[in-house]
Design a protein around this motif. Structure first.
Motif, PDB file in Angstrom:
ATOM      1  N   GLU A  82       0.813  -1.209   0.000  1.00  0.00           N
ATOM      2  CA  GLU A  82       0.000   0.000   0.000  1.00  0.00           C
ATOM      3  C   GLU A  82       0.853   1.269   0.000  1.00  0.00           C
ATOM      4  O   GLU A  82       0.358   2.362  -0.290  1.00  0.00           O
ATOM      5  CB  GLU A  82      -0.943   0.008   1.204  1.00  0.00           C
ATOM      6  N   ALA A  83       2.103   1.127   0.302  1.00  0.00           N
ATOM      7  CA  ALA A  83       3.071   2.224   0.260  1.00  0.00           C
ATOM      8  C   ALA A  83       4.438   1.612   0.012  1.00  0.00           C
ATOM      9  O   ALA A  83       4.605   0.388   0.075  1.00  0.00           O
ATOM     10  CB  ALA A  83       3.058   2.999   1.579  1.00  0.00           C
ATOM     11  N   LYS A  84       5.413   2.439  -0.270  1.00  0.00           N
ATOM     12  CA  LYS A  84       6.773   1.933  -0.407  1.00  0.00           C
ATOM     13  C   LYS A  84       7.172   1.207   0.872  1.00  0.00           C
ATOM     14  O   LYS A  84       6.697   1.527   1.963  1.00  0.00           O
ATOM     15  CB  LYS A  84       7.742   3.084  -0.678  1.00  0.00           C
ATOM     16  N   LEU A  85       8.063   0.252   0.743  1.00  0.00           N
ATOM     17  CA  LEU A  85       8.488  -0.523   1.902  1.00  0.00           C
ATOM     18  C   LEU A  85       9.035   0.381   2.997  1.00  0.00           C
ATOM     19  O   LEU A  85       8.711   0.209   4.186  1.00  0.00           O
ATOM     20  CB  LEU A  85       9.543  -1.555   1.489  1.00  0.00           C
ATOM     21  N   LEU A  86       9.876   1.353   2.650  1.00  0.00           N
ATOM     22  CA  LEU A  86      10.441   2.241   3.656  1.00  0.00           C
ATOM     23  C   LEU A  86       9.360   3.098   4.304  1.00  0.00           C
ATOM     24  O   LEU A  86       9.376   3.319   5.522  1.00  0.00           O
ATOM     25  CB  LEU A  86      11.529   3.133   3.045  1.00  0.00           C
ATOM     26  N   THR A  87       8.412   3.579   3.517  1.00  0.00           N
ATOM     27  CA  THR A  87       7.315   4.371   4.080  1.00  0.00           C
ATOM     28  C   THR A  87       6.537   3.546   5.094  1.00  0.00           C
ATOM     29  O   THR A  87       6.205   4.025   6.196  1.00  0.00           O
ATOM     30  CB  THR A  87       6.374   4.851   2.965  1.00  0.00           C
ATOM     31  N   TRP A  88       6.253   2.308   4.736  1.00  0.00           N
ATOM     32  CA  TRP A  88       5.552   1.410   5.662  1.00  0.00           C
ATOM     33  C   TRP A  88       6.375   1.164   6.913  1.00  0.00           C
ATOM     34  O   TRP A  88       5.862   1.154   8.035  1.00  0.00           O
ATOM     35  CB  TRP A  88       5.247   0.096   4.933  1.00  0.00           C
ATOM     36  N   ALA A  89       7.698   0.980   6.737  1.00  0.00           N
ATOM     37  CA  ALA A  89       8.576   0.748   7.888  1.00  0.00           C
ATOM     38  C   ALA A  89       8.636   1.983   8.778  1.00  0.00           C
ATOM     39  O   ALA A  89       8.697   1.869  10.014  1.00  0.00           O
ATOM     40  CB  ALA A  89       9.973   0.366   7.406  1.00  0.00           C
ATOM     41  N   TYR A  90       8.630   3.169   8.168  1.00  0.00           N
ATOM     42  CA  TYR A  90       8.564   4.396   8.968  1.00  0.00           C
ATOM     43  C   TYR A  90       7.298   4.400   9.826  1.00  0.00           C
ATOM     44  O   TYR A  90       7.313   4.835  10.976  1.00  0.00           O
ATOM     45  CB  TYR A  90       8.544   5.626   8.068  1.00  0.00           C
ATOM     46  N   ARG A  91       6.194   3.928   9.262  1.00  0.00           N
ATOM     47  CA  ARG A  91       4.941   3.914  10.015  1.00  0.00           C
ATOM     48  C   ARG A  91       5.063   3.016  11.243  1.00  0.00           C
ATOM     49  O   ARG A  91       4.618   3.385  12.341  1.00  0.00           O
ATOM     50  CB  ARG A  91       3.809   3.432   9.108  1.00  0.00           C
ATOM     51  N   VAL A  92       5.672   1.858  11.077  1.00  0.00           N
ATOM     52  CA  VAL A  92       5.906   0.956  12.203  1.00  0.00           C
ATOM     53  C   VAL A  92       6.824   1.630  13.222  1.00  0.00           C
ATOM     54  O   VAL A  92       6.580   1.583  14.435  1.00  0.00           O
ATOM     55  CB  VAL A  92       6.519  -0.376  11.719  1.00  0.00           C
ATOM     56  N   GLY A  93       7.900   2.261  12.734  1.00  0.00           N
ATOM     57  CA  GLY A  93       8.851   2.912  13.620  1.00  0.00           C
ATOM     58  C   GLY A  93       8.262   4.078  14.376  1.00  0.00           C
ATOM     59  O   GLY A  93       8.512   4.244  15.578  1.00  0.00           O
ATOM     60  N   VAL A  94       7.477   4.896  13.697  1.00  0.00           N
ATOM     61  CA  VAL A  94       6.857   6.050  14.346  1.00  0.00           C
ATOM     62  C   VAL A  94       5.915   5.595  15.455  1.00  0.00           C
ATOM     63  O   VAL A  94       5.899   6.177  16.549  1.00  0.00           O
ATOM     64  CB  VAL A  94       6.118   6.913  13.304  1.00  0.00           C
TER      65      VAL A  94
END
Length: 293
Positions: A82-94
């Protein structure tokens, strides 16, 4: 047909992955250890830099990035592109960082920007420091000081500024990470930028030549307080990503732009500590950890 919510609208504006990302993650989820190592390698430094900007100090960021990577890897099977892998990972990190129980010293003492301004004025020398490694220590003061400024913001303000102004993500992408709307995200970002800009213009000689504070004049006080260490500088000697921006390149950005955002943005492209990453990669590929559930 019902009107879409603002978050759904933001979702539609976020750039998704390329096919190669989808194939890589599928291989990792299927148990391909080489693919899993590549996923970790792609994410480790950006996630570390996110953690460092949010928690302030490298040792705390090292602990945080390990926990974030654990969460990212064990949830890889839930990523649907649903988003770039890094964008998704940022969401998890945030999500992890906003709920982190450990608090920075500024958070513990509830230090705001006004308190920080007073602290900077206390012990400011009349002349620049000219002792051993003067340039290095002045740069260490700048990097440490700008980290401290961010810690004066509440976490919700800090993360908006980090995503939107330091990482320079578009409003739709930052909003998706935060689970809000682009309009709400942009409104909060503008408020934070205004506050930090006012603070820096009234305080920081890098931004405003008439302001009182100068990094070379804070060296003695910072050393006395233990905030900079000539033998073990936290930021100027910090490893950077291969091909990434170093201290000199980051500092040059300030002099080109000379604005508040540039001062806070102008850090090297710090690399995650490889020993920590090797340890967590070994754990995740050992078969002793419940992977990819």
């Amino acid at each position: 047909m019902s009107e879409r919510t603002g978050t759904e609208a933001a979702d539609s504006l976020v750039t998704g992955p390329d096919p190669e990302e989808l194939r890589l993650v599928a291989r990792a989820v299927d148990g391909d250890q080489a693919a899993l190592r590549e996923v970790i390698g792609r994410l480790q430094d950006p996630l570390y830099r996110l953690a460092l900007r949010m928690v302030g100090r490298p040792p705390d960021a090292e602990d945080a990035v390990q926990e974030i990577l654990l969460r990212v890897v064990t949830r890889l099977s839930t990523w649907r592109g649903e988003a770039k892998l890094l964008t998704w990972a940022y969401r998890v990190g945030v999500n992890y960082l906003l709920n982190l129980r450990r608090r920075s010293p500024q958070e513990q003492e509830q230090i705001g920007l006004d308190d920080f301004r007073a602290d900077l004025a206390d012990g400011l020398a009349a002349a620049d420091y000219e002792g051993p490694e003067a340039a290095l220590l002045a740069e260490e003061v700048r990097l440490s000081c700008t980290q401290g400024m961010l810690q004066c913001l509440v976490r919700e303000e800090r993360v908006v500024f980090v995503l939107g102004e330091i990482f320079e993500l578009k409003a739709a992408e930052a909003a998706w990470i935060l689970g809000t709307t682009p309009a709400a995200c942009q409104k909060r970002l503008e408020r934070v930028k205004q506050r930090l800009g006012t603070f820096l213009r009234s305080t920081c000689g890098v931004v405003e030549p008439k302001a009182s504070c100068r990094c070379p004049r804070r060296v003695d006080k910072a050393r006395a307080l233990g905030r900079v260490d000539l033998d073990n500088p936290a930021f100027t000697a910090h490893p950077v990503s291969p091909g990434g921006r170093g201290v000199a390149e980051a500092a040059a950005q300030i002099h080109r732009l000379r604005d508040a955002a540039a001062v806070l943005r102008a850090h090297p492209d710090y690399a995650a500590p490889q020993a920590k990453i090797d340890a967590i990669t070994g754990l995740l590929t050992s078969g002793r950890f419940p992977l990819l559930e």
